[in-house]
Design a protein around this motif. Structure first.
Motif, PDB file in Angstrom:
ATOM      1  N   ASN A   1       0.861  -1.201   0.000  1.00  0.00           N
ATOM      2  CA  ASN A   1       0.000   0.000   0.000  1.00  0.00           C
ATOM      3  C   ASN A   1       0.888   1.240   0.000  1.00  0.00           C
TER       4      ASN A   1
ATOM      5  N   PHE B   1      -4.823   2.645  -3.928  1.00  0.00           N
ATOM      6  CA  PHE B   1      -6.119   2.634  -3.235  1.00  0.00           C
ATOM      7  C   PHE B   1      -7.215   2.995  -4.260  1.00  0.00           C
TER       8      PHE B   1
ATOM      9  N   THR C   1       1.186   3.622   2.245  1.00  0.00           N
ATOM     10  CA  THR C   1       1.842   3.926   3.526  1.00  0.00           C
ATOM     11  C   THR C   1       3.098   3.066   3.664  1.00  0.00           C
TER      12      THR C   1
ATOM     13  N   ALA D   1      -0.466   9.854   6.291  1.00  0.00           N
ATOM     14  CA  ALA D   1       0.465   8.755   6.011  1.00  0.00           C
ATOM     15  C   ALA D   1       1.953   9.136   6.091  1.00  0.00           C
TER      16      ALA D   1
ATOM     17  N   SER E   1       0.273   5.051  -4.083  1.00  0.00           N
ATOM     18  CA  SER E   1      -0.769   4.149  -3.581  1.00  0.00           C
ATOM     19  C   SER E   1      -1.699   3.809  -4.738  1.00  0.00           C
TER      20      SER E   1
HETATM   21  C1  LIG Z   1      -0.982  11.618  -0.201  1.00  0.00           C
HETATM   22  C2  LIG Z   1      -1.161  10.208   0.297  1.00  0.00           C
HETATM   23  N1  LIG Z   1      -0.085   9.512   0.675  1.00  0.00           N
HETATM   24  C3  LIG Z   1      -0.181   8.251   1.120  1.00  0.00           C
HETATM   25  C4  LIG Z   1      -1.402   7.625   1.212  1.00  0.00           C
HETATM   26  C5  LIG Z   1      -1.468   6.253   1.794  1.00  0.00           C
HETATM   27  O1  LIG Z   1      -1.858   5.291   0.856  1.00  0.00           O
HETATM   28  P1  LIG Z   1      -2.486   3.900   1.326  1.00  0.00           P
HETATM   29  O2  LIG Z   1      -3.885   4.144   1.750  1.00  0.00           O
HETATM   30  O3  LIG Z   1      -2.399   3.031   0.119  1.00  0.00           O
HETATM   31  O4  LIG Z   1      -1.648   3.375   2.437  1.00  0.00           O
HETATM   32  C6  LIG Z   1      -2.554   8.305   0.822  1.00  0.00           C
HETATM   33  C7  LIG Z   1      -3.853   7.627   0.906  1.00  0.00           C
HETATM   34  O5  LIG Z   1      -4.914   8.156   0.872  1.00  0.00           O
HETATM   35  C8  LIG Z   1      -2.438   9.642   0.360  1.00  0.00           C
HETATM   36  O6  LIG Z   1      -3.501  10.351  -0.024  1.00  0.00           O
END
Ligand SMILES: Cc1ncc(COP(=O)(O)O)c(C=O)c1O
Length: 375
Positions: free
Chosen positions: A64, A188, A66, A93, A186
């Motif tokens: 992911n 997501f 993070t 994150a 990410s």
């Molecule tokens: C700017 C940013 N960085 C990192 C992340 C983290 O991603 P993940 O949810 O895949 O861990 C997000 C998630 O919304 C994000 O918007």
């Protein structure tokens, strides 16, 4: 994100699948029948495809976004207490990854125009303990990378770019995430390039860093049961990789569609007393989010409620800056430390943009105009 019952949801994840159902069914069925659910060939294939797209030599898929940030920080070999500058107007994150690894997040304010951290914001926070900065390209707009890279080179600090909201966006014709030491993203479902669950990737031009990141993401091993580092288990599932191989072929079309929708919003809202996204000549903005600024929090909350009454969902990104989150209270920040970020949190409102039809968008524009006429 889960407001499917409203007329205009903020984001409808089912459209990720329904838009390309036949092709995706084929891709998913193949992985299910092949049985290579972990580290199947599609994972490497996706890494190569994304590397070509970004014009970078090394992409390491992971669990992911993070994790991607954690892996990037782990690979840089930083020491407990080293400082990493992060924008306070952001999802949690980046600061979370820094803290989690025993490093110190040092918050910085952002530009009131494009919401991004600037070289000046960073410079104000550099100390002898600063080792890195995480530049987050928020909502799909590029931070101004030339001055940031010049500053980082002058002070010998690493630059990690977080393109979770800006994959496919460009700065002076080059893809974001390829300017700094390491890029992170990410997949997501709400992101520009989305899978049907969790996913992320790290990218770099530095071969030795890439080797280390690959090992760190795989329990610190290169050869089975030969562990060189204390790593983590952070993998992109084969199923998600296969889906992403397909989704990547649609990315540019999807970005162009969002750019057109953003222009339509701009036209429909430009005569109102509302700030619409600023156009910087150096950026190809991918509009992962289309955010407007109202006069103050009262007006923002009223507009949000008014649109909700008309069955239109909106989101507030972000209602609180990182430095005022309880999770970081031990760092001793207080209200007033970052006036721009605090001000933005009171005024910002994200309008639906992903998978929006023109009819839905016209409905939103009409209602915002009606709200402003009575405000
Ligand atoms: C700017 C940013 N960085 C990192 C992340 C983290 O991603 P993940 O949810 O895949 O861990 C997000 C998630 O919304 C994000 O918007």
């Amino acid at each position: 994100m889960l407001d499917f019952k409203v007329k205009v949801p903020f984001f409808d994840a089912t459209q990720l699948y329904s838009a390309n159902k036949a092709e995706l069914d084929g891709v998913i069925q193949k992985v299910l029948s092949d049985g290579a659910y972990i580290n199947g060939p599609e994972v490497g294939q996706f890494a190569n495809q994304l590397a070509d797209y970004l014009n970078i030599n090394q992409v390491i898929p992971c669990g992911n976004g993070t994790d991607a940030l954690c892996l990037a920080l782990m690979a840089l070999g930083l020491n407990h207490g080293d400082e990493v500058i992060v924008p306070t107007f952001n999802f949690i994150a980046a600061a979370e990854a820094v803290s989690f690894l025993g490093l110190t997040p040092v918050f910085a304010d952002v530009s009131p125009e494009d919401f991004n951290i600037t070289a000046k914001n960073i410079e104000e926070k550099i100390t002898t303990r600063t080792k890195a900065v995480i530049v987050v390209h928020l909502f799909g707009a590029a931070a101004d990378m030339d001055p940031i890279m010049a500053l980082a080179n002058k002070h010998q600090i690493f630059v990690i770019e977080d393109v979770a909201q800006a994959l496919g966006s460009e700065y002076n014709g080059e893809k974001l995430g390829t300017f700094g030491t390491i890029g992170c993203t990410s997949f997501f479902p709400t992101k520009n390039l989305a899978c049907f669950g969790d996913g992320g990737a790290v990218f770099t031009r530095d071969q030795s860093l890439a080797n280390k990141i690959k090992m760190l993401a795989n329990h610190g091993q290169q050869k089975k049961y030969d562990h060189q580092y204390v790593g983590v288990n952070s993998r992109l599932d084969t199923l998600q990789a296969a889906i992403l191989c397909h989704q990547l072929t649609q990315l540019e079309v999807n970005i162009d569609r969002k750019i057109a929708l953003a222009q339509h919003y701009n036209e429909g809202l430009k005569s109102l007393n509302i700030d619409i996204p600023v156009k910087r000549e150096y950026t190809k903005h991918s509009f992962n989010q289309y955010c407007i600024l109202l006069k103050n929090s009262e007006q923002r909350d009223q507009l949000k409620a008014y649109l909700a009454d008309h069955d239109i969902a909106t989101m507030i990104y972000y209602s609180q800056p990182n430095h005022l989150q309880q999770a970081f209270s031990s760092l001793g920040y207080k209200v007033g430390d970052f006036p721009v970020a605090e001000d933005l949190c009171g005024k910002v409102l994200a309008l639906p943009i992903a998978h929006l039809s023109i009819a839905q968008q016209d409905d939103i524009i009409t209602h915002i105009n009606a709200f402003c006429a009575n405000a």
